[in-house]
Motif scaffolding. Sequence first.
Motif, PDB file in Angstrom:
ATOM      1  N   THR A 199       7.955   4.986  -5.886  1.00 58.59           N
ATOM      2  CA  THR A 199       7.450   4.647  -6.685  1.00 58.59           C
ATOM      3  C   THR A 199       6.159   3.625  -6.854  1.00 58.59           C
ATOM      4  N   ILE A 200       5.222   3.629  -7.818  1.00 57.08           N
ATOM      5  CA  ILE A 200       3.902   2.840  -7.412  1.00 57.08           C
ATOM      6  C   ILE A 200       3.654   2.298  -8.628  1.00 57.08           C
ATOM      7  N   LYS A 201       3.526   1.101  -8.582  1.00 56.65           N
ATOM      8  CA  LYS A 201       3.305   0.033  -9.693  1.00 56.65           C
ATOM      9  C   LYS A 201       2.058   0.472 -10.197  1.00 56.65           C
ATOM     10  N   PRO A 202       1.656   0.463 -11.476  1.00 55.35           N
ATOM     11  CA  PRO A 202       0.262   0.582 -12.211  1.00 55.35           C
ATOM     12  C   PRO A 202      -0.428  -0.445 -11.491  1.00 55.35           C
ATOM     13  N   GLY A 203      -1.888   0.154 -11.098  1.00 57.22           N
ATOM     14  CA  GLY A 203      -2.814  -0.394 -10.556  1.00 57.22           C
ATOM     15  C   GLY A 203      -3.939   0.486  -9.760  1.00 57.22           C
ATOM     16  N   THR A 204      -5.025  -0.180  -9.077  1.00 61.39           N
ATOM     17  CA  THR A 204      -5.824   0.725  -8.199  1.00 61.39           C
ATOM     18  C   THR A 204      -5.544   0.525  -6.603  1.00 61.39           C
ATOM     19  N   TYR A 205      -5.498   1.454  -5.867  1.00 58.33           N
ATOM     20  CA  TYR A 205      -5.096   1.267  -4.650  1.00 58.33           C
ATOM     21  C   TYR A 205      -6.129   1.900  -3.813  1.00 58.33           C
ATOM     22  N   ARG A 206      -7.001   1.389  -3.099  1.00 63.31           N
ATOM     23  CA  ARG A 206      -8.402   1.918  -2.372  1.00 63.31           C
ATOM     24  C   ARG A 206      -8.234   2.036  -0.962  1.00 63.31           C
ATOM     25  N   GLN A 207      -7.466   3.222  -0.542  1.00 65.07           N
ATOM     26  CA  GLN A 207      -7.267   3.569   0.666  1.00 65.07           C
ATOM     27  C   GLN A 207      -7.079   5.066   0.906  1.00 65.07           C
ATOM     28  N   VAL A 208      -7.275   5.586   2.182  1.00 61.33           N
ATOM     29  CA  VAL A 208      -7.220   6.954   2.224  1.00 61.33           C
ATOM     30  C   VAL A 208      -5.611   6.980   2.594  1.00 61.33           C
ATOM     31  N   VAL A 209      -5.015   7.846   1.873  1.00 62.25           N
ATOM     32  CA  VAL A 209      -3.572   8.115   1.838  1.00 62.25           C
ATOM     33  C   VAL A 209      -3.325   9.643   2.679  1.00 62.25           C
ATOM     34  N   ARG A 210      -2.393   9.497   3.804  1.00 64.48           N
ATOM     35  CA  ARG A 210      -2.055  10.537   4.623  1.00 64.48           C
ATOM     36  C   ARG A 210      -0.552  10.860   4.245  1.00 64.48           C
ATOM     37  N   VAL A 211      -0.140  12.058   4.181  1.00 62.07           N
ATOM     38  CA  VAL A 211       1.439  12.661   4.187  1.00 62.07           C
ATOM     39  C   VAL A 211       1.240  13.592   5.190  1.00 62.07           C
ATOM     40  N   THR A 213       0.773  -1.148  -0.122  1.00 59.19           N
ATOM     41  CA  THR A 213       0.009   0.073   0.044  1.00 59.19           C
ATOM     42  C   THR A 213       0.831   1.214   0.201  1.00 59.19           C
ATOM     43  N   VAL A 214       0.381   2.258  -0.420  1.00 58.89           N
ATOM     44  CA  VAL A 214       0.931   3.722  -0.460  1.00 58.89           C
ATOM     45  C   VAL A 214       1.232   4.098   0.973  1.00 58.89           C
ATOM     46  N   GLN A 215       0.312   3.947   1.643  1.00 58.77           N
ATOM     47  CA  GLN A 215       0.422   4.257   3.101  1.00 58.77           C
ATOM     48  C   GLN A 215       1.449   3.743   3.911  1.00 58.77           C
ATOM     49  N   ALA A 216       1.701   2.435   3.660  1.00 55.90           N
ATOM     50  CA  ALA A 216       2.604   1.824   4.446  1.00 55.90           C
ATOM     51  C   ALA A 216       4.182   2.219   3.906  1.00 55.90           C
ATOM     52  N   ALA A 217       4.142   2.655   2.593  1.00 56.44           N
ATOM     53  CA  ALA A 217       5.541   3.404   2.245  1.00 56.44           C
ATOM     54  C   ALA A 217       5.667   4.625   2.812  1.00 56.44           C
ATOM     55  N   ILE A 218       4.657   5.475   2.884  1.00 52.07           N
ATOM     56  CA  ILE A 218       4.819   6.624   3.482  1.00 52.07           C
ATOM     57  C   ILE A 218       5.044   6.440   5.303  1.00 52.07           C
ATOM     58  N   ASP A 219       4.338   5.443   5.773  1.00 49.53           N
ATOM     59  CA  ASP A 219       4.658   5.280   7.076  1.00 49.53           C
ATOM     60  C   ASP A 219       6.112   4.995   7.362  1.00 49.53           C
ATOM     61  N   ALA A 220       6.965   4.460   6.396  1.00 48.18           N
ATOM     62  CA  ALA A 220       8.259   3.740   6.541  1.00 48.18           C
ATOM     63  C   ALA A 220       9.268   4.991   6.147  1.00 48.18           C
ATOM     64  N   VAL A 221       8.741   6.185   5.935  1.00 50.55           N
ATOM     65  CA  VAL A 221       9.840   7.212   5.991  1.00 50.55           C
ATOM     66  C   VAL A 221      10.034   7.909   7.202  1.00 50.55           C
ATOM     67  N   PRO A 222      11.428   8.007   7.536  1.00 49.36           N
ATOM     68  CA  PRO A 222      11.757   8.574   8.691  1.00 49.36           C
ATOM     69  C   PRO A 222      11.039   9.891   9.038  1.00 49.36           C
ATOM     70  N   THR A 223      10.601  10.222  10.423  1.00 48.79           N
ATOM     71  CA  THR A 223      10.124  11.231  10.752  1.00 48.79           C
ATOM     72  C   THR A 223      10.980  12.334  10.692  1.00 48.79           C
ATOM     73  N   ASN A 224      10.544  13.553  10.300  1.00 49.33           N
ATOM     74  CA  ASN A 224      11.508  14.618  10.031  1.00 49.33           C
ATOM     75  C   ASN A 224      12.502  14.513   9.240  1.00 49.33           C
ATOM     76  N   ASN A 225      12.342  13.793   8.334  1.00 48.67           N
ATOM     77  CA  ASN A 225      13.455  13.532   6.791  1.00 48.67           C
ATOM     78  C   ASN A 225      13.953  14.689   6.310  1.00 48.67           C
ATOM     79  N   THR A 226      14.983  14.989   5.939  1.00 56.48           N
ATOM     80  CA  THR A 226      15.610  16.162   5.601  1.00 56.48           C
ATOM     81  C   THR A 226      16.120  15.676   3.939  1.00 56.48           C
ATOM     82  N   GLN A 227      15.953  14.834   3.554  1.00 60.15           N
ATOM     83  CA  GLN A 227      16.405  14.319   1.943  1.00 60.15           C
ATOM     84  C   GLN A 227      14.959  13.833   1.397  1.00 60.15           C
TER      85      GLN A 227
END
Length: 486
Positions: free
Chosen positions: A226-238, A207-221
């Motif tokens: 990248t997201i493979k073609p398809g339909t992703y049914r989930q509320v996403v929060r950045v 899921t897109v959200q799982a990838a966002i959650d894995a980004v370190p908090t307060n990242n500076t870089q």
Amino acid sequence: MRHRSRWLRLAALGAVPVVVAGIVNLPASPSSAAVPVSNGVYTLASASSGKCVNVVGASTGNAGLLAQLACDTTAGSQQFRVVAQNGAYGLVNVNSGRCVDVPYSSTTSGEQLWQWGCHAEPNQRWTFTASTASTDRYLIRSASSGLCVSNKDGSTSGGNPVVQEPCSDIARMQWRFNPTGSTPPPTTPPPSGTPTVAADGSGQYRTVQAAIDAVPTNNTQRVTITIKPGTYRQVVRVPANKPHITLRGLGAGPSNTVLVFNNSANSHGTSGSASMFVDGANFVAENLTISNDFDENSTSSGHQAVALHLNADRAVLRNVRLLGDQDTFLVNDRTRAYMVNSYVEGTVDFIFGGGTIVIDRTTVHEKRSSGGTITAASTPAEKAYGFLFYRSTITGTGSNNTNLGRPWRQGAQVLYRESNLSGTIKNSEPWTNMGDSTWQNARFLEYRNTGSGATVNGNRPQLSDSQAANYTPQRYLAGTDGWNPM
């Protein structure tokens, strides 16, 4: 007079300033010759003459004809940006912001090509095929007519027409893409071609959200997901504590990668109904669709259903589709954003909020046949700039029944500048009131628009040329830090 077909629900073309570039999926060249890259800017040189495709007279208007001229890499009239689009590509002239176009979708051999406001219609989409007879050339084929771009008769004369002809791998139909200084270097693809996100399990996350959650908090870089073609049914929060995130669809076009959900104001309130919430600064989305597929006809109230709730400073949306009904795109107060080469559709107030955004070379589509209102800006009175539609295209399914906007807050600021307004726009009264807020006391403006919906009258305040100098995209976006994503 032949009429151009109206494009309804395809993503729009436009010149695309680059923040993160990727290689366009083109056929492999037979040698090490330059391969066009996504968002790259090129002159197009004929193998038969050595001269380059040029917009005659450096025209910036519709119907500017294409002819060949001695190559000049500094001339904007000879520079064309390659834009990935629905499995093919657009060619956008840098000087005019208009697209290489087959007039009226003609299938006639010898028809001279011209430029027209970008719509992503088939007659503005092209496929590139590597020549087997020349090691550094491509055939450029129209997705509409099936014919190829040609230097008429293979002439070496300056001013010779650039036309379409039945495709043949011969010199007059072979074109070399010569990079200009604006062309970005290719970026490194994901290791071993593995996407960050793939619903089928072939990526690092499902899921897109799982990838966002894995980004370190307060990242500076910057972190590119990248997201493979398809339909992703989930509320996403950045979230705000995860800036510098790029979400990039890996498909041939934005319609191949869809992030979607169906909350609505009926259940979550308008601002809480979004399919995607973005609060992290320096956010980038490219080559994907963000959609809210709630059907406004399914309930008697609470029809608002946001696709993207953007509340982030210095955000860039490139080659993105935003789909919804009422209130598709919330540009919230903290937002400073640049949207380009994209597509937004909706029914009522579908671009709204108190933030600042430049919508550049993008198609905005009113999909309700009975018409509606495009914008509901709530720009605070103390904020100089709200919404700028710049060299964009406004379309709709109805005729003379759609408003450019209404003021959600009395200080609302909206400008349509150098854009093509179709006949869907109300000619006599394009602005309207909202409750106690009147359009006459809002900051609603136009400047040098074209199209059948662009009539000038007493209900359509226009900028003067001198005033327009203070309403450029750069002025809208500069803020206190001089930000210029263009």
